[in-house]
Design a protein around this motif. Structure first.
Motif, mmCIF file in Angstrom:
data_model
loop_
_atom_site.group_PDB
_atom_site.id
_atom_site.type_symbol
_atom_site.label_atom_id
_atom_site.label_comp_id
_atom_site.label_asym_id
_atom_site.label_seq_id
_atom_site.Cartn_x
_atom_site.Cartn_y
_atom_site.Cartn_z
ATOM 1 N N PHE A 172 0.876 -1.182 0.000
ATOM 2 C CA PHE A 172 0.000 0.000 0.000
ATOM 3 C C PHE A 172 0.907 1.224 0.000
ATOM 4 C CE2 PHE A 172 -2.384 3.276 2.415
ATOM 5 C CZ PHE A 172 -3.418 3.466 1.504
ATOM 6 N N THR A 173 0.592 2.195 -0.873
ATOM 7 C CA THR A 173 1.464 3.357 -1.053
ATOM 8 C C THR A 173 0.682 4.646 -0.878
ATOM 9 O OG1 THR A 173 2.821 2.111 -2.622
ATOM 10 C CG2 THR A 173 3.065 4.507 -2.621
ATOM 11 N N GLU A 174 1.312 5.605 -0.196
ATOM 12 C CA GLU A 174 0.798 6.978 -0.088
ATOM 13 C C GLU A 174 1.984 7.926 -0.262
ATOM 14 O OE1 GLU A 174 -1.132 10.268 -0.074
ATOM 15 O OE2 GLU A 174 -2.205 8.344 -0.034
ATOM 16 N N GLN A 175 1.975 8.670 -1.393
ATOM 17 C CA GLN A 175 3.093 9.547 -1.713
ATOM 18 C C GLN A 175 3.075 10.845 -0.900
ATOM 19 O OE1 GLN A 175 5.601 8.990 -3.806
ATOM 20 N NE2 GLN A 175 4.946 7.214 -5.006
ATOM 21 N N SER A 176 1.888 11.325 -0.547
ATOM 22 C CA SER A 176 1.791 12.628 0.123
ATOM 23 C C SER A 176 2.129 12.514 1.599
ATOM 24 C CB SER A 176 0.378 13.187 -0.039
ATOM 25 O OG SER A 176 -0.541 12.439 0.734
#
Length: 317
Positions: free
Chosen positions: A268-272
């Motif tokens: 699971f990825t969250e760039q912000s």
């Protein structure tokens, strides 16, 4: 007496001694010469006697040995001569007549008994059933969205836990859940947060009895840091649900059975820099009783300040 000094006997010599006339007896041998001559005779006579004695001993031994060898030889046996033909009668007496074969047909011999065939004589052995290889079990991970309000009591029929309601290391759980969901040793860095967009509620908890809804949880920073969780695994299918999040990072969830070896992964990825949440649904079944082990780790960090993964709650049914 004549005056020429000749005498018929011995004449006195100067010093009172006597000598013989020429043509008479020889002069006497001094005793010293006699003793030296006697010593020389004894010096060669003694070794000669020893050598002679040794020769005699050797000859005697050889004679004795030769006599014993001749006595041990067996006496020659005269060869047995075959009797002359005239000594036996031409027709021996008391001889029985030898029956001759008749002209009539002889009965055919009976055939020998046939030997049983190998297949008939072989005892049939019961076939052994091969033991089936042990199943590795099964593990699958599905990621789903989360409703705004999450009732942990309704979802976690077997057990449930929540992190961070009171402090960084606080853990609120189902009071009669028998501690089935367990967290591994905490790692640093570890922070309490209140950034979750969901509200988690429960009743019948401990040490906090109930909650109407809390956005709290825990999080970590930097690559390689995260959390570990375990729960019982049996031959029956079970479902473990993890409420997690990420902030400026990519998280990786790995689930593996302690028996059988089945495993699965998800990311699971969250760039912000905002906290984003998700739910991982792990469905698993073990070949025999064991555990399911989970690790939720920061696989990559995109924020130099504090990019990492977060953890809010878990349920087991």
């Amino acid at each position: 007496m004549p005056d020429d000094g000749r005498t018929t006997g011995r004449q006195p010599q100067p010093g009172g001694g006597y000598n013989f006339r020429a043509g008479g007896r020889r002069n006497a041998v001094p005793p010293e010469l006699l003793e030296a001559r006697s010593r020389r005779h004894s010096e060669w006579l003694l070794p000669a006697a020893v050598i002679l004695a040794g020769v005699l001993v050797v000859v005697a031994i050889g004679f004795i040995v030769s006599r014993s060898i001749r006595n041990d030889e067996p006496a020659a046996v005269a060869p047995v001569q075959p009797p002359a033909l005239g000594e036996f009668p031409a027709t021996p007496g008391n001889q029985f007549p030898i029956p001759l074969a008749s002209d009539s047909a002889s009965p055919s011999p009976s055939p020998p008994p046939s030997s049983p065939s190998p297949s008939a004589s072989r005892t049939t052995q019961p076939s052994r059933k091969e033991r089936p290889s042990e199943s590795p079990g099964s593990v699958s991970i599905a990621r789903t969205g989360i409703s705004r309000n999450v009732d942990l009591t309704a979802e976690g029929s077997r057990d449930w836990v929540h992190w961070g309601e009171q402090s960084t290391f606080s853990l609120e759980r189902k009071s009669d859940g028998a501690f089935q969901i367990l967290e591994g040793a905490p790692t640093a860095p570890r922070f309490r947060h209140g950034l979750s967009p969901q509200r988690f509620s429960w009743t019948g908890g401990a040490p906090v009895d109930h909650s109407d809804g809390t956005p709290t949880g825990i999080r970590t920073c930097d690559k390689g840091n995260g959390f570990t969780i375990s729960a019982p695994a049996t031959t029956s299918t079970r479902t473990l649900k993890i409420y997690a999040g990420a902030r400026g990072a990519r998280g990786k969830l790995t689930a593996k059975l302690s028996v059988g070896g089945a495993s699965a992964t998800s990311t699971f990825t969250e760039q912000s820099n905002n906290l984003a949440t998700t739910a991982f649904v792990i469905t698993y079944k073990a070949p025999k009783n064991g555990k399911i082990n989970l690790s939720w780790i920061t696989d990559a960090s995109f924020d130099d300040d504090c990019g990492g993964v977060a953890l809010e709650a878990a349920t087991l049914r």
